[in-house]
Design an enzyme around this catalytic site. Sequence first.
Site, PDB file in Angstrom:
ATOM      1  N   SER A  20      -8.641  -0.772  -6.445  1.00 15.18           N
ATOM      2  CA  SER A  20      -8.431  -0.339  -5.061  1.00 15.18           C
ATOM      3  C   SER A  20      -9.621   0.415  -4.490  1.00 15.18           C
ATOM      4  O   SER A  20      -9.834   0.405  -3.275  1.00 15.18           O
ATOM      5  CB  SER A  20      -7.182   0.544  -4.968  1.00 15.18           C
ATOM      6  OG  SER A  20      -6.042  -0.160  -5.403  1.00 15.18           O
ATOM      7  N   HIS A  67      -9.455   6.109  -3.477  1.00 17.94           N
ATOM      8  CA  HIS A  67      -9.159   5.325  -2.277  1.00 17.94           C
ATOM      9  C   HIS A  67      -9.896   5.902  -1.068  1.00 17.94           C
ATOM     10  O   HIS A  67     -10.548   5.175  -0.309  1.00 17.94           O
ATOM     11  CB  HIS A  67      -7.655   5.330  -2.007  1.00 17.94           C
ATOM     12  CG  HIS A  67      -6.866   4.591  -3.028  1.00 17.94           C
ATOM     13  ND1 HIS A  67      -5.483   4.542  -3.004  1.00 17.94           N
ATOM     14  CD2 HIS A  67      -7.236   3.865  -4.120  1.00 17.94           C
ATOM     15  CE1 HIS A  67      -5.056   3.826  -4.024  1.00 17.94           C
ATOM     16  NE2 HIS A  67      -6.103   3.411  -4.715  1.00 17.94           N
TER      17      HIS A  67
END
Length: 283
Positions: free
Chosen positions: A178, A230
């Site tokens: 991610s 992230h």
Amino acid sequence: MANIRTLSDYASSPPRGSSALEGEVGQGGSPLPLFFPSGTQSGENVSWIQWLCPGIHLKSPIIIISFVQIAVYIASLAAGLAPNEILAPTPQTLVMFGANIPELIRVGEIWRLICPLFLHLNLFHILMNLWVQIRIGLTMEEKYGWKMLLAVYFGVGVLANMISAAVLFCGQMKAGASTAVFALIGVQLAELALIWHAIQDRNSAIISVCICLFFVFVSSFGSHMDSVGHIGGLVMGFAAGIWLNENSDIKPTWYDRARLTSQVALAAAPILSCIFIFLVPRC
């Protein structure tokens, strides 16, 4: 094959002093192709694969990366399944496969900065990441070329893992591609910010951003989810996107300041991260 929407689909008219809007923005790519990726000609039949991932072709680096990630995910499941989760590898397996563990990185296991880009925590995690990275990656490859796509994916992805290791150090284990996926989203958000003054359909763009933010929110929760990574990937991807568009003919008036800020951020982030990972006493 579905047509990839270009920036000209969003732009209304050239800004003052520019007559090259249509020519420049037609070089492939679009802001946030994840949600408004393509337009099809009237009567054109589009397969469900092309609908999900417009412009897909098996020779694309992002497709090859995705196949490798699928293979690694299957191997991690074969090594050990976590109880009470849907097709999730055990924490021990993630450690063995190279999860981001700052304390081990500090003693020399540098590969733990790149290995997490091939790991996934469960079935939903890998399905969502694969869809997003393929959909955005194909558009980025068309606009910037495959070399720049790989540079952003791995370069910013590793940088985001460094930021995460520097911020959350003691007793942490984090994994997931991610960080690289959010880097791609960051580039697309930068594109959107740079052409905002020329966008005709701003309602669609606003909806797109809201969906993007929802994805950010949903993807930041769960065991071993790397929330800091992230955010780091998103911010550094945004900075990279500002720099990548320096030759655009429709830059806003604030572009030069933004480019300088992005260059400083991209230069300072790895230096500061290394200082906090390897030199500052922790735990």
